[in-house]
Design a protein around this motif. Structure first.
Motif, PDB file in Angstrom:
ATOM      1  N   THR A  41       1.079  -7.866  -0.176  1.00  0.00           N
ATOM      2  CA  THR A  41       1.675  -8.697   0.879  1.00  0.00           C
ATOM      3  C   THR A  41       1.079 -10.102   0.873  1.00  0.00           C
ATOM      4  OG1 THR A  41       1.962  -6.687   2.197  1.00  0.00           O
ATOM      5  CG2 THR A  41       2.140  -8.785   3.371  1.00  0.00           C
ATOM      6  N   ALA A  55      -4.630  -4.359   2.061  1.00  0.00           N
ATOM      7  CA  ALA A  55      -4.848  -3.107   1.326  1.00  0.00           C
ATOM      8  C   ALA A  55      -4.763  -3.426  -0.169  1.00  0.00           C
ATOM      9  CB  ALA A  55      -3.822  -2.067   1.770  1.00  0.00           C
ATOM     10  N   THR A  56      -3.582  -3.284  -0.763  1.00  0.00           N
ATOM     11  CA  THR A  56      -3.451  -3.593  -2.195  1.00  0.00           C
ATOM     12  C   THR A  56      -3.424  -5.100  -2.470  1.00  0.00           C
ATOM     13  OG1 THR A  56      -1.039  -3.661  -2.131  1.00  0.00           O
ATOM     14  CG2 THR A  56      -2.057  -1.520  -2.559  1.00  0.00           C
ATOM     15  N   GLY A  57      -3.168  -5.879  -1.431  1.00  0.00           N
ATOM     16  CA  GLY A  57      -3.058  -7.330  -1.601  1.00  0.00           C
ATOM     17  C   GLY A  57      -1.659  -7.783  -1.973  1.00  0.00           C
ATOM     18  N   ASP A  95      -3.147 -11.734   8.672  1.00  0.00           N
ATOM     19  CA  ASP A  95      -2.554 -10.398   8.787  1.00  0.00           C
ATOM     20  C   ASP A  95      -3.585  -9.471   9.425  1.00  0.00           C
ATOM     21  OD1 ASP A  95      -0.630  -8.458   8.664  1.00  0.00           O
ATOM     22  OD2 ASP A  95      -0.320  -8.599   6.501  1.00  0.00           O
ATOM     23  N   ASP A  96      -3.099  -8.321   9.890  1.00  0.00           N
ATOM     24  CA  ASP A  96      -4.059  -7.389  10.509  1.00  0.00           C
ATOM     25  C   ASP A  96      -4.911  -6.716   9.445  1.00  0.00           C
ATOM     26  OD1 ASP A  96      -1.867  -5.790   9.572  1.00  0.00           O
ATOM     27  OD2 ASP A  96      -2.532  -4.156  10.864  1.00  0.00           O
ATOM     28  N   GLU A 130       0.816  -1.213   0.000  1.00  0.00           N
ATOM     29  CA  GLU A 130       0.000   0.000   0.000  1.00  0.00           C
ATOM     30  C   GLU A 130       0.848   1.262   0.000  1.00  0.00           C
ATOM     31  OE1 GLU A 130      -2.239   0.592   3.531  1.00  0.00           O
ATOM     32  OE2 GLU A 130      -3.565   2.066   2.625  1.00  0.00           O
ATOM     33  N   TYR A 131       1.801   1.334   0.915  1.00  0.00           N
ATOM     34  CA  TYR A 131       2.621   2.526   0.959  1.00  0.00           C
ATOM     35  C   TYR A 131       4.052   2.155   0.575  1.00  0.00           C
ATOM     36  CZ  TYR A 131       2.669   0.601   5.668  1.00  0.00           C
ATOM     37  OH  TYR A 131       2.689  -0.255   6.729  1.00  0.00           O
TER      38      TYR A 131
HETATM   39  C1  HSX Z   1       0.366  -3.077   6.334  1.00  0.00           C
HETATM   40  O1  HSX Z   1       0.614  -3.394   4.979  1.00  0.00           O
HETATM   41  C2  HSX Z   1      -0.318  -4.294   6.943  1.00  0.00           C
HETATM   42  O2  HSX Z   1       0.095  -4.599   8.258  1.00  0.00           O
HETATM   43  C3  HSX Z   1      -0.093  -5.417   5.960  1.00  0.00           C
HETATM   44  O3  HSX Z   1       0.950  -6.294   6.304  1.00  0.00           O
HETATM   45  C4  HSX Z   1       0.231  -4.724   4.669  1.00  0.00           C
HETATM   46  C5  HSX Z   1      -0.952  -4.675   3.746  1.00  0.00           C
HETATM   47  O4  HSX Z   1      -0.683  -3.915   2.596  1.00  0.00           O
HETATM   48  P1  HSX Z   1      -0.869  -4.492   1.143  1.00  0.00           P
HETATM   49  O5  HSX Z   1       0.311  -5.353   0.839  1.00  0.00           O
HETATM   50  O6  HSX Z   1      -2.157  -5.258   1.109  1.00  0.00           O
HETATM   51  O7  HSX Z   1      -0.891  -3.252   0.302  1.00  0.00           O
HETATM   52  O8  HSX Z   1       1.535  -2.696   6.938  1.00  0.00           O
END
Ligand code: HSX
Length: 205
Positions: free
Chosen positions: A137, A133-135, A129-130, A105-106
């Motif tokens: 990870t 976002a973009t998926g 995972d908690d 995501e960032y």
């Molecule tokens: C955040 O980014 C969360 O803890 C996840 O591990 C991860 C999700 O982002 P993404 O990969 O879905 O964009 O730090």
């Protein structure tokens, strides 16, 4: 309230959402802070109970948690009496098998690794995972686990940012790896009260 209501944004999800505040952080206007959950043992226990109930009858050989906030869900592995392994970023763990670079995501790209031998061919694996976002990870995690000959049976995420369509992206590539997001941005309405002079000091990576 029973802890077997897994419905996204259902009554139980709404109750949990109240303790998860958002802050401007890392350049993201709404960064959802899982720290709010940890600060409330009642809600934290409910999330563990919900996940334990959801996966209690599912055949699982191992549970993997993502660096770093996915590690908070180790109590689920204890509740289900399953081995837990860490999907860690590069250079953090010995005797590691690495996957491909991925983005999230960032800012920035990363690379995930799992302990050699943590998953075996034929294993059925749950990933936690908690937040998705973009998926990026989750996709990297599924790819790495399945490269060992195992199968990811589900990706459990406490929060799903639906507008980024990460779950869809994971499932278009891995249709069998269901992504379950319990709480969406639609019900995460706990805007943190920021002190005067608050600055976003989040590192981009
Ligand atoms: C955040 O980014 C969360 O803890 C996840 O591990 C991860 C999700 O982002 P993404 O990969 O879905 O964009 O730090």
């Amino acid at each position: 309230m029973a802890t077997d209501d897994y419905t996204q944004d259902g009554p139980l999800a709404r109750e949990i959402a109240q303790v998860i505040p958002y802050f401007p952080f890392k350049g993201i206007p709404r960064f959802y802070d899982v720290g709010g959950l940890l600060a409330s043992p009642t809600h934290f226990q409910k999330v563990v109970d919900i996940m334990a109930a959801r996966y209690g009858d599912l055949k699982i050989d191992a549970i993997g948690g993502f660096d770093a906030r996915g590690f908070l869900f180790t109590p689920v592995a204890l509740a289900l009496n399953k081995p837990f392994f860490m999907l860690r970023k590069k250079g953090k763990m010995p005797n590691t098998i690495y996957g491909e670079q991925y983005t999230k995501e960032y800012a920035g790209s990363d690379c995930l690794g799992i302990p050699r031998g943590a998953v075996k061919p034929g294993d059925r694996v749950l990933l936690i995972d908690d937040l998705v976002a973009t998926g990026g990870t989750l996709t990297a995690g599924v790819e790495l686990v399945e490269a060992q000959g195992a199968t990811v049976v589900e990706c459990a995420c406490m929060v799903e940012l639906k507008f980024l369509e990460g779950a869809k992206k994971v499932q278009s590539k891995y249709p069998h790896a269901n992504v379950w997001g319990f709480i969406s941005e639609d019900i995460l309405l706990n805007e943190a009260k920021l002190p005067d002079g608050y600055e976003d000091d989040g590192e981009a990576h």
